[in-house]
Design a protein around this motif. Sequence first.
Motif, PDB file in Angstrom:
ATOM      1  N   HIS A  70      -0.457  -3.667 -26.410  1.00 46.63           N
ATOM      2  CA  HIS A  70      -1.947  -3.980 -25.849  1.00 46.63           C
ATOM      3  C   HIS A  70      -2.388  -5.463 -25.364  1.00 46.63           C
ATOM      4  CE1 HIS A  70      -4.183  -2.394 -29.507  1.00 46.63           C
ATOM      5  NE2 HIS A  70      -3.424  -2.443 -30.309  1.00 46.63           N
ATOM      6  N   VAL A  71      -1.116  -5.986 -25.194  1.00 43.00           N
ATOM      7  CA  VAL A  71      -0.655  -6.853 -23.967  1.00 43.00           C
ATOM      8  C   VAL A  71      -0.947  -6.538 -22.551  1.00 43.00           C
ATOM      9  CG1 VAL A  71       1.132  -9.071 -23.049  1.00 43.00           C
ATOM     10  CG2 VAL A  71       0.766  -8.414 -25.610  1.00 43.00           C
ATOM     11  N   ASP A  75      -4.840  -5.290 -22.376  1.00 36.91           N
ATOM     12  CA  ASP A  75      -5.585  -6.253 -22.677  1.00 36.91           C
ATOM     13  C   ASP A  75      -5.545  -7.277 -20.475  1.00 36.91           C
ATOM     14  OD1 ASP A  75      -6.050  -5.948 -24.612  1.00 36.91           O
ATOM     15  OD2 ASP A  75      -5.360  -7.565 -26.074  1.00 36.91           O
ATOM     16  N   ASN A  76      -4.458  -7.136 -20.353  1.00 37.08           N
ATOM     17  CA  ASN A  76      -4.504  -8.396 -19.428  1.00 37.08           C
ATOM     18  C   ASN A  76      -4.406  -7.151 -18.080  1.00 37.08           C
ATOM     19  OD1 ASN A  76      -4.119 -11.086 -19.979  1.00 37.08           O
ATOM     20  ND2 ASN A  76      -2.434  -9.646 -21.843  1.00 37.08           N
ATOM     21  N   ASP A 110      -6.684  -5.872 -15.784  1.00 41.14           N
ATOM     22  CA  ASP A 110      -7.715  -6.714 -14.617  1.00 41.14           C
ATOM     23  C   ASP A 110      -6.453  -7.618 -14.138  1.00 41.14           C
ATOM     24  OD1 ASP A 110      -8.976  -5.378 -15.254  1.00 41.14           O
ATOM     25  OD2 ASP A 110     -10.241  -6.488 -16.388  1.00 41.14           O
TER      26      ASP A 110
END
Length: 252
Positions: free
Chosen positions: A113-114, A117-118, A120
């Motif tokens: 997920h890290v 989620d990042n 962008d």
Amino acid sequence: MEIAMNDVRIIMKETYSKLVSFKRKENRESFNKELLRILPKIYRYVSKRLNSAVANGKLNKGMFDPSDFTDQLFIEVYDNIDDIKSENELHVFLFKKVDELLEDSLVEEEFDHVFFDNIDTYSKPEWDAMEEDYTQDGDGDFLLLEEMDDNSLDKSNYTLDHVFITDEEKQLADKLDASLDKERINKHIQLVLDKMNLPMRTVFELFTNEGLTTEEIADIRKTTLDQVEELLASARQLLKNSFEKRFLIDSN
């Protein structure tokens, strides 16, 4: 890509008929030699799974070799060939059995997920560093045994066509194709795939690299057709987003 996939199906059909004949004659030596014709593709698939596990810290280097899993197939296929009714069933059987063997040995991988989620916020140097780390840690550690290498079976080379499938998406693919070479595209896809969880990545690989249908993958993965189609769509969407954020964000 389609020619290679068709070649695999033709080889699988020829091999299936011979395996059935050799089993009836109880000719184990010829049976094993014939099965060896179609194992390079399975060996490559196992190699990719092990490489991913190493790259994600789920497996220590040197703990397993692809042959630890593919060797068992000689026994499994010989013992079960009478119940395998067609070349398509044989194709599915090989992946199903090797998946079972792998999942008994490898720790289930969590979704990163890290990373997503990042996605962008990653800068170009951060993307390049991740790709370099991935290449050093996991990619290409397990090489094909020379005697198993067969140029008639396609190697794993991902292309933009695996990710961008609609007419609208093809326009984005054309922009990427103009600025990226095949090796760069393949490396990026490999990097992002290894950030996905095991079911999502495996479905994508079985569909794109191995030429299996979504119905066959559902059988291999022991899940529903809807779930396979959802995983495939999610994998493509994540890959598309990663290409847009890494390579197209400055050109929009």
